[in-house]
Design an enzyme around this catalytic site. Structure first.
Site, mmCIF file in Angstrom:
data_model
loop_
_atom_site.group_PDB
_atom_site.id
_atom_site.type_symbol
_atom_site.label_atom_id
_atom_site.label_comp_id
_atom_site.label_asym_id
_atom_site.label_seq_id
_atom_site.Cartn_x
_atom_site.Cartn_y
_atom_site.Cartn_z
ATOM 1 N N LYS A 20 0.833 -1.210 0.000
ATOM 2 C CA LYS A 20 0.000 0.000 0.000
ATOM 3 C C LYS A 20 0.870 1.264 0.000
ATOM 4 O O LYS A 20 0.580 2.229 -0.707
ATOM 5 C CB LYS A 20 -0.899 -0.010 1.235
ATOM 6 C CG LYS A 20 -2.280 0.555 0.982
ATOM 7 C CD LYS A 20 -3.159 0.304 2.186
ATOM 8 C CE LYS A 20 -4.585 0.702 1.936
ATOM 9 N NZ LYS A 20 -5.461 0.457 3.072
ATOM 10 N N ARG A 68 -19.525 11.177 1.181
ATOM 11 C CA ARG A 68 -20.210 10.055 0.533
ATOM 12 C C ARG A 68 -19.270 9.410 -0.466
ATOM 13 O O ARG A 68 -18.549 10.124 -1.173
ATOM 14 C CB ARG A 68 -21.446 10.542 -0.245
ATOM 15 C CG ARG A 68 -22.529 11.140 0.602
ATOM 16 C CD ARG A 68 -23.402 12.046 -0.250
ATOM 17 N NE ARG A 68 -22.615 13.141 -0.822
ATOM 18 C CZ ARG A 68 -23.057 13.998 -1.740
ATOM 19 N NH1 ARG A 68 -24.261 13.885 -2.233
ATOM 20 N NH2 ARG A 68 -22.284 14.963 -2.195
ATOM 21 N N ALA A 109 -36.748 6.329 -3.928
ATOM 22 C CA ALA A 109 -37.110 4.949 -3.591
ATOM 23 C C ALA A 109 -36.300 3.992 -4.454
ATOM 24 O O ALA A 109 -35.911 4.321 -5.571
ATOM 25 C CB ALA A 109 -38.599 4.739 -3.823
ATOM 26 N N CYS A 154 -21.288 2.372 5.450
ATOM 27 C CA CYS A 154 -21.670 3.185 6.620
ATOM 28 C C CYS A 154 -23.069 2.910 7.153
ATOM 29 O O CYS A 154 -23.218 2.545 8.324
ATOM 30 C CB CYS A 154 -21.536 4.661 6.280
ATOM 31 S SG CYS A 154 -19.831 5.141 6.062
HETATM 32 C C1 UDX Z 1 -23.294 7.772 3.678
HETATM 33 C C2 UDX Z 1 -23.631 9.203 4.138
HETATM 34 O O1 UDX Z 1 -24.411 9.850 3.099
HETATM 35 C C3 UDX Z 1 -22.355 9.983 4.413
HETATM 36 O O2 UDX Z 1 -22.688 11.272 4.919
HETATM 37 C C4 UDX Z 1 -21.514 9.225 5.436
HETATM 38 O O3 UDX Z 1 -20.294 9.885 5.677
HETATM 39 C C5 UDX Z 1 -21.253 7.789 4.979
HETATM 40 O O4 UDX Z 1 -22.501 7.137 4.673
HETATM 41 P P1 UDX Z 1 -22.461 6.618 1.424
HETATM 42 O O5 UDX Z 1 -22.662 5.332 2.133
HETATM 43 O O6 UDX Z 1 -21.194 6.820 0.670
HETATM 44 O O7 UDX Z 1 -22.580 7.858 2.446
HETATM 45 O O8 UDX Z 1 -23.633 6.782 0.339
HETATM 46 P P2 UDX Z 1 -25.051 7.484 0.276
HETATM 47 O O9 UDX Z 1 -25.081 8.342 -0.905
HETATM 48 O O10 UDX Z 1 -25.453 8.087 1.544
HETATM 49 O O11 UDX Z 1 -26.003 6.220 -0.009
HETATM 50 C C6 UDX Z 1 -26.156 5.169 0.925
HETATM 51 C C7 UDX Z 1 -27.137 4.153 0.394
HETATM 52 O O12 UDX Z 1 -28.462 4.701 0.364
HETATM 53 C C8 UDX Z 1 -26.850 3.680 -1.026
HETATM 54 O O13 UDX Z 1 -27.062 2.289 -1.120
HETATM 55 C C9 UDX Z 1 -27.850 4.422 -1.866
HETATM 56 O O14 UDX Z 1 -28.192 3.747 -3.047
HETATM 57 C C10 UDX Z 1 -29.037 4.514 -0.919
HETATM 58 N N1 UDX Z 1 -29.931 5.648 -1.212
HETATM 59 C C11 UDX Z 1 -29.497 6.925 -0.978
HETATM 60 C C12 UDX Z 1 -31.196 5.419 -1.703
HETATM 61 O O15 UDX Z 1 -31.600 4.259 -1.914
HETATM 62 N N2 UDX Z 1 -32.024 6.483 -1.932
HETATM 63 C C13 UDX Z 1 -31.634 7.773 -1.690
HETATM 64 O O16 UDX Z 1 -32.448 8.687 -1.914
HETATM 65 C C14 UDX Z 1 -30.329 8.002 -1.213
#
Ligand code: UDX
Length: 451
Positions: free
Chosen positions: A41, A166, A268, A276
Site C-alpha cells: 500500500k 459520501r 425509492a 456506513c
Molecule cells: C453515507 C452518508 O451519506 C455519508 O454522509 C456518510 O459519511 C457515509 O454514509 P455513502 O454510504 O457513501 O454515504 O452513500 P449514500 O449516498 O449516503 O447512499 C447510501 C445508500 O443509500 C446507497 O445504497 C444508496 O443507493 C441509498 N440511497 C441513498 C437510496 O436508496 N435512496 C436515496 O435517496 C439516497
C-alpha cells in the site's frame, strides 16, 4: 496557541476518509505523511495510485505525491513524529452482534501514545473514525495517556470530528463540507482544531463546537436519519404500487417541496447498503440495547431495508411467474454508482433470493465486477457488456443507477431480450416511454402494476 502551525499533518488509516483527508490537506499545501502497515500500500500510494476507485482521487493523489506534499511511510511512528496533528481514520467494522470493533482505534491510540512519549511539543489528535458515544474520552484518551505518559488537554490536544463524505463524491465532499463538527475534550483542543479548519477550509463553512460524545452521536444520528428517510420512502413506494396511477417519484417530489422534509434522500429503490449506513445503524442499535434501551424505530428501519430485496423478487415473480430456469439480467452490482464498493450491496441480497428461486443470473457492472466476483462467486455469470448481459434474458433488473444504464432506451432491450421485461429498481427510466414498448415495472409505480 501552543501548537506550531507548520502545516504538518499525519493520517492513520487509509480508507476513503483517511486518504481523502490526506489528499485535501496536501492539496492545500500541508506536508502530509500517511502511514500503513502494508508495504504494498505504501508503494502504491507513493506511486500516486489510490488503493480503491473514487472519482477525481487518482489525479489529485498523483499531483500531491509529485509535489512532494504527500508521502506514505511504513509504520506509524515516523508519520506521527513528523507532524503536529494526527488524524485517526481507521475502520470500525461490525462485530457479529452488530456492535463496533474498536480494535483498530485502540491500536492507533496505542501507537500515537508511544510516539508522543518521544515528542516534547504539543500534538493534536483528531478522531475521524466513526465511533460510538464515549469512545474518544473513555478509550482513546486513556490509551494515549497510558502509552505517552502525558496528559490530555495539557500535553496533547484531543478532538473528535466526524466525517460526512459520501463514496462516489468523496473528494468533492471532503473539499466542500456542509459543516465541520468539532467535539472537543477541552476548550484549547477545540480552538486549535477550529483554527486549523478555518485556515484549510476557509471561513464560510459552519463550525459547530460540542463535547466529544455529542460529536460522536451527531455522526450516528445523521446516518441513522438518512437511512430512515430511505427506508421510509421505500415503504411508501411499496404502498404506492398498490394503487393504479400513483408514482412514488411524484409523491417524493411533492413531499420534498416542503422545506421541513427536503427533497434529498427520498429516492425509492432496492434498499440501502454501503460501508456506513448498515454498520452505523446496527452499531447504534447494539449500543442502545447494551444500555438497556430498545430502539424500535431503528430496528424497523433495518428490517424494512432487508425486506426490500424480497419485495423486488416478488415484483419479478408477479411479472414472470416462476423464476426457475429463467435468465435474469442484473444491471449494477455496487451499492451505489461511481464506486466499486460491494459492502452490504443490495445486489447481493437480491441475487441470493433469486438463486433460491432457481433463476439463472447474469450480471454486469461498469466498475465493481472484480469485487463482486469475490462476494458472489459462482452464483452469477459475469458479463463483459450490457448487451451480453441482457441478451436472451426474461427480465432485466436495474439495481444500481449507473449513467451507462440511464442512456439505454426501450429499443435497446426489445432487440436483445427474450422477453422485454424491465424491472426498474432505481427509477432511472421514464415509465411513459417504456410502458409503450416493453413490459415495465418499477419500485413505487402503481399504474395497475400488479400482476
Ligand atoms: C453515507 C452518508 O451519506 C455519508 O454522509 C456518510 O459519511 C457515509 O454514509 P455513502 O454510504 O457513501 O454515504 O452513500 P449514500 O449516498 O449516503 O447512499 C447510501 C445508500 O443509500 C446507497 O445504497 C444508496 O443507493 C441509498 N440511497 C441513498 C437510496 O436508496 N435512496 C436515496 O435517496 C439516497
Amino acid at each position: 496557541m501552543r501548537i506550531s502551525m507548520e502545516k504538518r499533518v499525519s493520517v492513520v488509516g487509509l480508507g476513503y476518509v483517511g486518504l481523502c483527508t490526506a489528499v485535501f490537506f496536501a492539496a492545500k499545501g500541508y506536508k502530509v505523511k500517511v502511514s500503513s502497515q502494508s508495504l504494498e500500500k505504501v508503494e502504491q500510494i507513493n506511486a500516486g495510485v489510490p488503493p480503491f476507485y473514487e472519482p477525481q482521487l487518482d489525479n489529485l493523489l498523483k499531483t500531491v505525491v509529485q509535489e512532494d506534499n504527500l508521502v506514505a511511510v511504513l509504520g506509524r511512528e515516523e508519520a506521527i513524529l513528523d507532524s503536529d496533528v494526527t488524524f485517526i481514520s481507521v475502520g470500525t467494522p461490525s462485530l457479529p452482534d452488530g456492535s463496533i470493533d474498536l480494535r483498530f482505534v485502540c491500536e492507533s491510540a496505542t501507537e500515537i501514545g508511544k510516539a508522543l512519549r518521544k515528542k516534547a511539543e504539543y500534538h493534536l489528535i483528531v478522531v475521524k473514525s466513526t465511533v460510538v458515544p464515549g469512545t474518544t474520552e473513555n478509550l482513546v484518551k486513556p490509551t494515549v495517556e497510558k502509552n505517552s505518559g502525558k496528559i490530555a488537554g495539557d500535553d496533547f490536544g484531543l478532538v473528535m470530528s466526524p466525517e460526512f463524505l459520501r463514496e462516489g463524491s468523496a473528494v468533492y465532499d471532503t473539499f466542500n463540507p456542509d459543516r465541520i463538527v468539532i467535539g472537543e475534550f477541552d476548550e484549547h483542543s477545540g480552538a486549535v482544531f477550529e483554527k486549523l479548519c478555518k485556515l484549510a477550509y476557509g471561513d464560510e463553512v459552519p463550525v459547530l463546537r460540542v463535547n466529544c460524545p455529542t460529536a460522536e452521536m451527531i455522526k450516528y444520528a445523521s446516518n441513522a436519519f438518512l437511512a430512515t428517510k430511505v427506508s421510509f420512502i421505500n415503504e411508501i413506494a411499496n404502498i404506492c404500487e398498490l394503487v393504479p396511477g400513483i408514482d412514488v417519484v411524484k409523491v417524493a417530489k411533492g413531499m420534498g417541496l416542503d422545506p421541513r422534509i427536503g427533497s434529498r434522500f427520498l429516492n425509492a429503490g432496492v434498499g440501502w447498503g454501503g460501508s456506513c449506513f448498515p454498520k452505523d445503524v446496527k452499531a447504534l442499535i447494539a449500543f442502545s440495547r447494551k444500555e438497556e434501551f430498545k430502539p424500535l424505530l431503528l430496528e424497523s428501519v433495518v428490517r424494512v431495508n432487508l425486506e426490500q430485496a424480497r419485495h423486488v423478487v416478488d415484483l419479478m415473480k408477479e411479472g414472470l411467474g416462476k423464476l426457475e430456469g429463467r435468465k435474469i439480467a442484473v444491471l449494477g452490482l455496487s451499492f451505489k454508482p461511481n464506486t466499486n464498493d460491494m459492502r452490504e450491496a443490495p445486489s447481493a441480497r437480491i441475487i441470493d433470493l433469486l438463486c433460491k428461486e432457481g433463476a439463472v443470473i447474469h450480471a454486469y457492472d461498469p466498475m465493481a465486477m472484480k469485487d463482486a466476483k469475490e462476494i458472489l462467486g459462482d452464483k452469477v455469470n459475469f458479463s463483459q457488456t450490457v448487451n451480453e448481459c441482457v441478451e436472451g434474458a426474461d427480465c432485466c433488473l436495474i439495481v444500481t443507477e449507473w449513467d451507462e444504464f440511464k442512456k439505454l432506451g426501450p429499443d435497446d432491450f426489445v432487440k436483445l431480450m427474450k422477453v422485454p421485461f424491465i424491472l426498474d429498481g432505481r427509477r432511472i427510466y421514464d415509465p411513459a416511454k417504456f410502458l409503450d414498448k416493453t413490459k415495465y415495472k418499477a419500485i413505487g409505480l402503481g399504474n395497475g402494476n400488479r400482476g
